[in-house]
Design a protein around this motif. Structure first.
Motif, PDB file in Angstrom:
ATOM      1  N   VAL A  72       0.896  -1.183   0.095  1.00 29.01           N
ATOM      2  CA  VAL A  72      -0.025  -0.035  -0.037  1.00 29.01           C
ATOM      3  C   VAL A  72       0.942   1.315   0.065  1.00 29.01           C
ATOM      4  CG1 VAL A  72      -1.788   1.236   1.288  1.00 29.01           C
ATOM      5  CG2 VAL A  72      -1.890  -1.124   1.096  1.00 29.01           C
ATOM      6  N   GLU A  74       3.802   1.380  -1.302  1.00 28.55           N
ATOM      7  CA  GLU A  74       4.219   1.420  -2.872  1.00 28.55           C
ATOM      8  C   GLU A  74       3.044   2.250  -3.676  1.00 28.55           C
ATOM      9  OE1 GLU A  74       5.720  -2.341  -4.066  1.00 28.55           O
ATOM     10  OE2 GLU A  74       6.693  -2.576  -2.347  1.00 28.55           O
ATOM     11  N   ALA A  75       1.871   1.647  -3.359  1.00 28.09           N
ATOM     12  CA  ALA A  75       0.815   2.283  -4.360  1.00 28.09           C
ATOM     13  C   ALA A  75       0.625   3.854  -3.897  1.00 28.09           C
ATOM     14  CB  ALA A  75      -0.486   1.432  -3.785  1.00 28.09           C
ATOM     15  N   ASP A  76       0.746   4.287  -2.659  1.00 28.58           N
ATOM     16  CA  ASP A  76       0.921   5.492  -2.395  1.00 28.58           C
ATOM     17  C   ASP A  76       1.825   6.313  -3.221  1.00 28.58           C
ATOM     18  OD1 ASP A  76      -1.548   5.077  -0.898  1.00 28.58           O
ATOM     19  OD2 ASP A  76      -0.360   5.165   1.025  1.00 28.58           O
ATOM     20  N   VAL A  78       3.367   5.433  -6.149  1.00 25.44           N
ATOM     21  CA  VAL A  78       2.957   5.675  -7.490  1.00 25.44           C
ATOM     22  C   VAL A  78       2.132   6.728  -7.735  1.00 25.44           C
ATOM     23  CG1 VAL A  78       1.886   4.319  -9.514  1.00 25.44           C
ATOM     24  CG2 VAL A  78       3.444   3.185  -7.904  1.00 25.44           C
ATOM     25  N   PHE A  93       1.622  -0.910 -12.130  1.00 29.23           N
ATOM     26  CA  PHE A  93       0.844  -1.138 -10.619  1.00 29.23           C
ATOM     27  C   PHE A  93       0.018  -2.455 -10.820  1.00 29.23           C
ATOM     28  CE2 PHE A  93      -2.697  -0.497  -7.646  1.00 29.23           C
ATOM     29  CZ  PHE A  93      -1.850  -0.456  -6.706  1.00 29.23           C
ATOM     30  N   TRP A  97       0.726  -5.840  -8.397  1.00 27.75           N
ATOM     31  CA  TRP A  97      -0.463  -6.165  -7.604  1.00 27.75           C
ATOM     32  C   TRP A  97      -0.659  -7.829  -7.742  1.00 27.75           C
ATOM     33  CZ3 TRP A  97      -5.616  -3.294  -6.489  1.00 27.75           C
ATOM     34  CH2 TRP A  97      -6.290  -3.815  -5.622  1.00 27.75           C
ATOM     35  N   LEU A 129      -5.595   0.970  -0.443  1.00 24.03           N
ATOM     36  CA  LEU A 129      -5.411   0.498  -1.565  1.00 24.03           C
ATOM     37  C   LEU A 129      -6.467   0.759  -2.740  1.00 24.03           C
ATOM     38  CD1 LEU A 129      -3.388  -1.213  -3.185  1.00 24.03           C
ATOM     39  CD2 LEU A 129      -4.641  -3.381  -2.366  1.00 24.03           C
ATOM     40  N   SER A 132      -5.837   4.656  -3.957  1.00 25.63           N
ATOM     41  CA  SER A 132      -4.714   4.639  -4.689  1.00 25.63           C
ATOM     42  C   SER A 132      -5.129   4.108  -6.156  1.00 25.63           C
ATOM     43  CB  SER A 132      -3.527   3.963  -4.196  1.00 25.63           C
ATOM     44  OG  SER A 132      -3.042   4.511  -2.966  1.00 25.63           O
ATOM     45  N   LEU A 133      -5.938   2.838  -6.271  1.00 30.53           N
ATOM     46  CA  LEU A 133      -6.130   2.326  -7.318  1.00 30.53           C
ATOM     47  C   LEU A 133      -7.190   3.263  -7.980  1.00 30.53           C
ATOM     48  CD1 LEU A 133      -6.138  -0.321  -9.316  1.00 30.53           C
ATOM     49  CD2 LEU A 133      -8.103  -1.151  -7.917  1.00 30.53           C
ATOM     50  N   LEU A 136      -5.172   6.192  -9.800  1.00 33.40           N
ATOM     51  CA  LEU A 136      -4.434   5.292 -10.721  1.00 33.40           C
ATOM     52  C   LEU A 136      -5.420   5.089 -12.076  1.00 33.40           C
ATOM     53  CD1 LEU A 136      -1.915   3.233  -9.154  1.00 33.40           C
ATOM     54  CD2 LEU A 136      -1.329   5.528 -10.155  1.00 33.40           C
TER      55      LEU A 136
END
Length: 189
Positions: A72, A74-76, A78, A93, A97, A129, A132-133, A136
């Protein structure tokens, strides 16, 4: 409810070594690997492992949560980058995942079998998550890289299915990559 005392510096280091070793051992030998092997890999005694994690399930749960929190984060990161190529950032991403899900699923299965409650998509981790998704996805849609009619709620089962497909083909890297590419093509504009 009593407050937990903060760990001494050496205890924090030992706990971190045990978690790192557990990830290494479980990745190489599966979640059924003995706790003694984790202790050997960490360079600590078995008593140290059990002082921090009274059961193997507690150790598995700690490893799972650490992995999920890292993912999570890493997602933030990105999302914060706001990449020039939103489509590439989105698909990179999703690929990470899918790769993370295979290991995560093994932990979930082992913990669920042991009767341990694991984080759900409604948890704090799941909410971060999903947020962030969503960012993106919106950026990728705005750039024209991803179909405009796709929602985050629809995308999550697609990711889960893609992860299951990747797990199914196992160690055959080229087949796995081709399978992921075919499934991701259905998301493109």
């Amino acid at each position: 409810m009593t407050e937990e005392k903060p760990l001494r510096a050496d205890a924090r280091r030992n706990r971190a070594k045990v978690l790192e070793a557990a990830e290494t051992v479980f990745a190489a030998k599966g979640t059924g690997a003995p706790t003694e092997e984790v202790a050997r890999e960490a360079g600590v005694g078995i008593g140290t492992v059990f002082r921090h994690f009274p059961t193997k399930e507690a150790l598995l749960e700690a490893v799972l949560y650490a992995r999920l929190h890292r993912f999570v984060d890493e997602a933030d990161a990105v999302v914060a980058q706001n990449a020039a190529d939103a489509g590439a950032a989105f698909f990179t991403f999703l690929t990470s995942w899918v790769e993370m899900s295979s290991a995560k699923n093994a932990y979930f299965e082992a913990l669920t079998t042991a009767g341990v409650c694991v984080p759900s998509t409604g948890s704090e981790i799941g909410e971060r998550l999903r947020a962030s998704l969503g960012v993106l996805l919106k950026r990728a849609q705005d750039s024209g890289a991803v179909r405009a009619d796709l929602t985050t709620a629809e995308l999550i089962p697609v990711i889960i299915g893609t992860a299951k497909a990747a797990e199914h083909v196992g160690a055959d890297g080229p087949l796995r990559d081709r399978t992921i590419a075919i499934l991701f093509d259905g998301l493109r504009a």
